[in-house]
Design an enzyme around this catalytic site. Structure first.
Site, mmCIF file in Angstrom:
data_model
loop_
_atom_site.group_PDB
_atom_site.id
_atom_site.type_symbol
_atom_site.label_atom_id
_atom_site.label_comp_id
_atom_site.label_asym_id
_atom_site.label_seq_id
_atom_site.Cartn_x
_atom_site.Cartn_y
_atom_site.Cartn_z
ATOM 1 N N LYS A 25 5.759 11.991 13.048
ATOM 2 C CA LYS A 25 5.000 12.163 14.278
ATOM 3 C C LYS A 25 5.718 13.136 15.210
ATOM 4 C CE LYS A 25 3.018 8.370 15.706
ATOM 5 N NZ LYS A 25 3.129 6.983 16.221
ATOM 6 N N ARG A 94 6.456 5.879 21.440
ATOM 7 C CA ARG A 94 5.753 5.803 20.155
ATOM 8 C C ARG A 94 6.712 5.822 18.967
ATOM 9 N NH1 ARG A 94 1.682 10.779 20.274
ATOM 10 N NH2 ARG A 94 0.567 9.445 18.797
ATOM 11 N N GLY A 103 0.210 2.161 11.992
ATOM 12 C CA GLY A 103 0.041 0.851 12.606
ATOM 13 C C GLY A 103 1.094 -0.176 12.208
ATOM 14 N N MET A 105 4.414 -0.065 12.831
ATOM 15 C CA MET A 105 5.465 -0.293 13.829
ATOM 16 C C MET A 105 4.818 -0.268 15.217
ATOM 17 S SD MET A 105 8.654 1.734 12.205
ATOM 18 C CE MET A 105 7.749 3.239 12.131
ATOM 19 N N ARG A 338 -0.980 14.997 11.271
ATOM 20 C CA ARG A 338 -0.207 14.817 10.036
ATOM 21 C C ARG A 338 -1.094 15.250 8.884
ATOM 22 N NH1 ARG A 338 -0.659 8.521 11.001
ATOM 23 N NH2 ARG A 338 -2.871 8.360 10.671
ATOM 24 N N HIS A 454 -8.443 0.528 11.078
ATOM 25 C CA HIS A 454 -7.233 0.115 10.370
ATOM 26 C C HIS A 454 -7.535 -0.191 8.905
ATOM 27 C CE1 HIS A 454 -4.307 -2.940 8.995
ATOM 28 N NE2 HIS A 454 -3.447 -2.130 9.588
ATOM 29 N N ARG A 574 -0.047 2.486 -35.707
ATOM 30 C CA ARG A 574 0.512 1.233 -36.216
ATOM 31 C C ARG A 574 -0.296 0.800 -37.432
ATOM 32 N NH1 ARG A 574 -0.600 0.662 -30.940
ATOM 33 N NH2 ARG A 574 1.143 0.516 -29.481
ATOM 34 N N SER A 777 11.315 9.240 -32.790
ATOM 35 C CA SER A 777 10.316 8.807 -31.829
ATOM 36 C C SER A 777 10.908 7.607 -31.096
ATOM 37 C CB SER A 777 9.021 8.413 -32.545
ATOM 38 O OG SER A 777 8.118 7.886 -31.615
ATOM 39 N N GLY A 779 11.039 4.392 -29.351
ATOM 40 C CA GLY A 779 10.211 3.214 -29.104
ATOM 41 C C GLY A 779 10.777 2.533 -27.879
ATOM 42 N N THR A 780 10.345 2.993 -26.713
ATOM 43 C CA THR A 780 11.030 2.551 -25.493
ATOM 44 C C THR A 780 10.715 1.108 -25.115
ATOM 45 O OG1 THR A 780 9.303 3.680 -24.252
ATOM 46 C CG2 THR A 780 11.398 4.821 -24.492
ATOM 47 N N ASP A 782 10.790 -1.561 -27.356
ATOM 48 C CA ASP A 782 11.883 -2.297 -27.996
ATOM 49 C C ASP A 782 13.243 -1.831 -27.476
ATOM 50 O OD1 ASP A 782 11.099 -4.406 -29.661
ATOM 51 O OD2 ASP A 782 10.256 -2.997 -31.117
ATOM 52 N N CYS A 845 6.990 6.931 -27.912
ATOM 53 C CA CYS A 845 5.717 6.292 -28.226
ATOM 54 C C CYS A 845 5.606 4.915 -27.570
ATOM 55 C CB CYS A 845 5.526 6.183 -29.731
ATOM 56 S SG CYS A 845 6.730 5.131 -30.534
ATOM 57 N N TYR A 865 7.246 15.610 -26.974
ATOM 58 C CA TYR A 865 5.942 15.043 -26.628
ATOM 59 C C TYR A 865 6.063 13.606 -26.129
ATOM 60 C CZ TYR A 865 6.104 12.439 -31.041
ATOM 61 O OH TYR A 865 6.475 11.586 -32.048
HETATM 62 P P1 ADP Z 1 0.327 4.782 15.461
HETATM 63 O O1 ADP Z 1 1.462 5.391 14.750
HETATM 64 O O2 ADP Z 1 0.142 3.354 15.194
HETATM 65 O O3 ADP Z 1 -0.921 5.619 15.326
HETATM 66 P P2 ADP Z 1 0.692 6.015 18.020
HETATM 67 O O4 ADP Z 1 2.069 6.223 18.504
HETATM 68 O O5 ADP Z 1 0.032 7.204 17.451
HETATM 69 O O6 ADP Z 1 0.703 4.803 17.018
HETATM 70 O O7 ADP Z 1 -0.097 5.480 19.290
HETATM 71 C C1 ADP Z 1 -1.124 4.540 19.309
HETATM 72 C C2 ADP Z 1 -2.324 5.097 20.060
HETATM 73 O O8 ADP Z 1 -1.975 5.441 21.380
HETATM 74 C C3 ADP Z 1 -2.875 6.338 19.421
HETATM 75 O O9 ADP Z 1 -4.270 6.298 19.429
HETATM 76 C C4 ADP Z 1 -2.390 7.436 20.304
HETATM 77 O O10 ADP Z 1 -3.262 8.537 20.294
HETATM 78 C C5 ADP Z 1 -2.337 6.778 21.672
HETATM 79 N N1 ADP Z 1 -1.325 7.409 22.497
HETATM 80 C C6 ADP Z 1 -0.025 7.534 22.187
HETATM 81 N N2 ADP Z 1 0.635 8.228 23.129
HETATM 82 C C7 ADP Z 1 -0.275 8.569 24.061
HETATM 83 C C8 ADP Z 1 -0.212 9.306 25.275
HETATM 84 N N3 ADP Z 1 0.925 9.855 25.681
HETATM 85 N N4 ADP Z 1 -1.340 9.440 25.984
HETATM 86 C C9 ADP Z 1 -2.496 8.902 25.547
HETATM 87 N N5 ADP Z 1 -2.619 8.188 24.417
HETATM 88 C C10 ADP Z 1 -1.520 8.025 23.675
HETATM 89 MG MG MG Z 2 -1.096 7.503 15.700
HETATM 90 MG MG MG Z 3 9.328 -1.366 -31.874
#
Ligand code: ADP
Ligand code: MG
Ligand code: MG
Length: 894
Positions: A25, A94, A103, A105, A338, A454, A574, A777, A779-780, A782, A845, A865
């Site tokens: 991120k 974040r 989601g 952490m 990402r 989610h 076989r 060959s 015979g992983t 055995d 094999c 192979y």
């Molecule tokens: P996750 O990795 O679980 O997606 P994020 O860190 O991206 O968590 O944040 C959770 C939500 O909060 C996301 O929808 C993100 O866009 C929003 N968010 C995070 N930082 C800001 C910010 N500075 N202003 C507005 N929304 C934010």
């Molecule tokens: Mg996010």
């Molecule tokens: Mg064998």
């Protein structure tokens, strides 16, 4: 002395190459900042700081100094200070690790707000309700995540207020009501923790950063890492970023956008938009979003800008990107990007399209798909009749066909799956706490949320079938039932079929049929963008791979199928099934034979049958090698069960004399440990005439094929050799019979004769063995059993689950080759064998021949192979191609 470690980077000072340090991120935010996209400013605390904190329980001292400095910079840029009473700067804190863990952490928004500044925020924004709602959100997120208050308590309080006001949505609570709620939340925090919510903005920030560090070790993050094979010691970075607000009215909103459809791979932007909302509302699927295209009408200027940025990002990353954005009063902000997760179908189509668009090379396109995805595409789909009316329609979030019993919570899914049941997890919407159940279930069905909820995102990442937002369903987890629009009730334990491709759910188990991709691969016909993409990837893999791919096939039908799927020969044919069924009586006769004449008679009855088997297989594989393994399992496997036989004799007043003789033989041949007993080459040496019969059957089949104008390429393989002496004996006998048949028929028969390497001793003395072998060959299966000194069936039934749980090995060594141990033996044997016999052909094999990671290892070990089950051949071809791309090691789309 090395330069001092830098623990904090402003967004403007990082870039995409720094994902290890800044997390995915943070690296994305930095890269977008450099590209000039509108990113709210901020800074990133590195994963290194997190590692120090997790190891010592304290932040490195330099980190505090650097973070304070970065905050001051941010405040200067924003012209406000954190929590400044009149007009507070608020930030989000974040999480963001090297690999995306959506989601899993924690992230805390609106940090900096307090009793003093809430009024300032109301004044500055001109919206009192918004200010109190932001404070309410902060108390809730901070209370739960940082101070450890049970999140349900907040939800209950909100529900009580809504009930008191007779409103149904959070949205309908007004400023006064929210102000009351804020007081209640503060009291709740005090009651639960014995501590006041900290009013000092800097303390809030510091504690939030710690909480994000600690969320790396949270339960759901650990479960996710285990499942995704993400290393435990990477740690998370923390991004501190100025807040922007999507919940300031109708000219504001938030959304998620993809540069292509992550479900199908189709070209064209794609996503969800939620007017007047904060970011986390979309991902949580708590309110129903509108398709992104609607934004064009709502705010054409922001929409056009967004399309421009999406174009920039895709061109820059040369891949599907997913983006979080927020519009604050008509101003567009990009909050995250990402390389997006995608379904198997989308992976193939996007790679193919990008290659056609000349954004990436064919090698890069190949690196972006894998064998597991291809296998998933070959899975069967439902064979629907027009009369099959679904219980409900929802969003086809993650494709595939799944059948299972309905369960309503994660724990039940886990429990029933552990008991061997197939389950379908049904929820209103999923949260990260549902992760274990999602892993355990065959499919996930929700009544709320869209393609970016989610449930959808996580299921797609796992390749799990998912239908979400089936709104006509009423899900009642307490009563453990779901009710359709027509009032049909489905209870926990009822079987349903979930079609993630069509987005439907049906009552009962629907019949399955081959997938279009499976059919196309087998028949060589079929049209459509997906099939074209798959065939394109396989063509390129075939063009670049060094490893050949053969099949493990024992019948002409399997051989035909394997060849259609692209096998270039049979690596393991076989012969034991040729001793089963009706032929059992002949095998019994051979075993019970009192003298050579009786044995000869039984063997010569088997001969023509075996000859026909081989003829059919050689015909199906005409022109390609067919490696035929002489009989391998212990003979008593072909005799009746000892106990059954004994019971039959005991319970009969006139026992059959044949049964008595049979029981005698069974008892004579009983072994305590048959896996290490009289089998393989030992059998050929101990049972006179057996090798001769089998070799003669092969030789005569070859002659017959030659007579029919064919091109038979039979090879004879001796199993379970431990010393070259065994191979020499078996080889001499084989050559004698080949010469005999050659003399009888006037044909030249110089079939390659080789051996399996499936005992550690064979691997250790491979140099000597290679002197008597034309090929090895491995015979992983055995070789794994004998190297580890365990029997697979016994181990899997007893201690393997415990071993996997304790992480003694990350995956079963029977699924993916133990490269360090068993793999080492393979490498040694190849090297020693080739040194003695440069023309030695080498292959594998065992089951590992179809496993992606093992295939990459075999490529590196220099084998010629791999051989695997017919249905795994397309995936093996693909992986053999990918193994030649050095770039593969570096590409990681997670
Ligand atoms: P996750 O990795 O679980 O997606 P994020 O860190 O991206 O968590 O944040 C959770 C939500 O909060 C996301 O929808 C993100 O866009 C929003 N968010 C995070 N930082 C800001 C910010 N500075 N202003 C507005 N929304 C934010
Ligand atoms: Mg996010
Ligand atoms: Mg064998």
């Amino acid at each position: 002395m090395s330069a001092p470690t830098q623990y904090v980077y402003a967004f403007a000072d990082g870039d995409r190459e720094m994902a290890g340090l800044l997390g995915g991120k943070g690296a994305g935010l930095a890269e977008m900042t450099r590209l000039g996209l509108p990113v709210p400013p901020g800074f990133t605390v590195t994963t290194e700081a997190c590692k120090v904190y997790l190891a010592t329980g304290e932040e490195p001292p330099e980190m505090g100094v650097e973070a304070a400095h970065a905050l001051a910079e941010l405040e200067r840029a924003m012209g406000r200070t954190l929590g400044q009473p009149g007009d507070p700067l608020l930030v989000s804190v974040r999480s963001g690790a090297r690999f995306s863990m959506p989601g899993m952490m924690e992230t805390i928004l609106d940090i900096g707000l307090g009793d003093d500044s809430v009024a300032g925020l109301a004044k500055a924004s001109g919206q009192e309700r918004f200010a109190w709602d932001s404070y309410r959100r902060l108390l809730q997120m901070f209370g739960r995540t940082v101070m450890g208050v049970d999140g349900d308590l907040f939800e209950e309080a909100i529900a009580a207020h809504k009930a008191a006001r007779s409103v149904s949505a959070d949205h309908d609570l007004d400023a006064d009501e929210l102000a009351l709620l804020v007081e209640e939340f503060k009291a709740l925090i005090r009651r639960e923790t014995g501590e006041d919510f900290p009013q000092d903005p800097v303390e809030q920030l510091q504690r939030a950063i710690r909480a994000v560090f600690e969320s790396w070790n949270g339960e759901r993050a650990r479960v996710y890492r285990h499942r995704e094979h993400i290393s435990e010691d990477l740690g998370t970075a923390v991004n501190i970023q100025a807040m922007v607000f999507g919940n300031l009215g109708d000219d504001s909103g938030t959304g998620v956008a993809f540069t292509r459809d992550p479900a199908t791979g189709a070209r064209g932007v794609y996503g969800d938009y939620l007017p007047d909302a904060q970011g986390e509302d979309v991902v949580a699927g708590v309110r129903d979003a509108v398709p992104l295209a609607e934004l064009e009408k709502l705010d054409p200027r922001s929409y056009r800008q967004l399309l421009g940025h999406l174009g920039t990002l895709e061109e820059h990353y040369r891949d599907l990107c997913d983006v979080e954005f927020t519009i604050e009063r008509g101003r567009l902000w990009i909050l995250q990007t990402r390389v997006g997760k995608r379904t198997a179908e989308a992976a193939f189509r996007i790679a193919h399209d990008l290659c056609e668009e000349q954004a990436i090379t064919a090698d890069e396109a190949l690196a972006r798909v894998d064998g597991a995805e291809l296998t998933r595409l070959m899975f069967p789909r439902f064979d629907l009749r027009p009369t099959d009316v679904p219980l409900a329609h929802g969003v086809p979030a993650s494709p595939g066909a799944a059948v299972g019993v309905v369960v309503f919570d994660s724990a039940t899914a886990v429990r029933r799956a552990a008991a061997g049941e197939q389950t379908v997890l049904v929820r209103r919407e999923t949260t990260p706490d549902d992760l274990p159940g999602m892993i355990a279930a065959q499919a996930v069905l929700t009544s709320r949320g869209g393609k970016t909820s989610h449930a959808a995102v996580v299921a797609r990442g796992m390749g799990k079938v998912c239908v979400c937002g089936a709104e006509s369903l009423t899900v009642d987890p307490v009563a453990r039932r779901l009710t359709t629009a027509d009032g049909v009730q489905v209870h926990e334990g009822d079987t349903v079929s979930v079609d993630g491709t069509a987005g439907t759910v049906h009552l009962g188990a629907l019949p399955l049929t081959a997938s279009d991709v499976g059919r196309a691969l087998e028949s060589g016909t079929g049209t459509g963008a997906l099939i074209e993409a798959v065939l394109g990837a396989l063509d390129h893999a075939d063009a670049v791979r060094r490893l050949d791919v053969r099949a493990n096939a024992d019948t002409p039908a399997d051989a035909v199928r394997a060849r259609a799927l692209g096998a270039r020969g049979i690596g393991l044919c076989r012969t034991e099934h040729m001793f089963l069924g009706e032929r059992r009586s002949l095998v019994e006769a051979m075993i019970l034979a009192r003298d050579d004449a009786a044995r000869e008679k039984a063997l010569s009855a088997l001969l023509p049958l075996q000859r026909d088997d081989f003829t059919g297989i050689l015909e199906a594989m005409d022109g390609l090698p067919v490696t035929i393994r002489l009989l391998d399992p212990p003979l008593h496997e072909f005799l009746p069960d000892r106990t059954e036989l004994a019971v039959r004799i005991a319970s009969s007043s006139h026992p059959d004399p044949h049964d008595r003789r049979l029981l005698g033989a069974v008892e004579r041949m009983h072994e305590e440990n048959p896996m290490l007993g009289l089998r393989g080459v030992r059998l050929g040496i101990a049972v006179p005439g057996l090798v001769a019969m089998q070799v003669r059957a092969v030789a005569e089949a070859v002659v017959r094929r030659l007579a029919d104008g064919g091109d038979p390429r039979a090879e004879i393989m001796i199993p379970l050799v431990g010393t070259v002496e065994e191979l020499r004996l078996a080889r001499a006998e084989t050559e004698r019979v080949l010469a005999e048949v050659a003399a009888e028929t006037g044909r030249t028969l110089d079939l390659p004769i080789g051996t399996m390497i499936e005992l550690p001793r064979a691997a250790l003395t491979a140099g000597r063995i290679a002197g008597a072998a034309d090929f090895f060959s491995f015979g992983t299966n055995d070789l794994t059993q004998t190297t580890w000194g365990l029997s697979r069936d016994d181990a899997e039934a007893s201690f393997f689950p415990l071993y996997l749980e304790k992480g003694i090995f990350p995956v079963s060594p029977f699924e993916s080759l133990d490269q360090e141990g068993v793999g080492r033996l393979v490498e040694m044997a190849v090297e020693a064998g080739r040194a003695v016999n440069p023309g030695l052909e080498t292959g594998v094999c065992g089951e590992h021949g179809g496993d992606p990671e093992s295939i990459h290892f075999f490529h590196r070990a220099g084998l010629d192979y791999v051989s695997c089950s017919p249905f795994r051949i397309p995936a093996a071809r693909l992986e053999a191609g990918r193994a030649t791309l050095t770039a593969v090691q570096n590409s990681d789309s997670r």
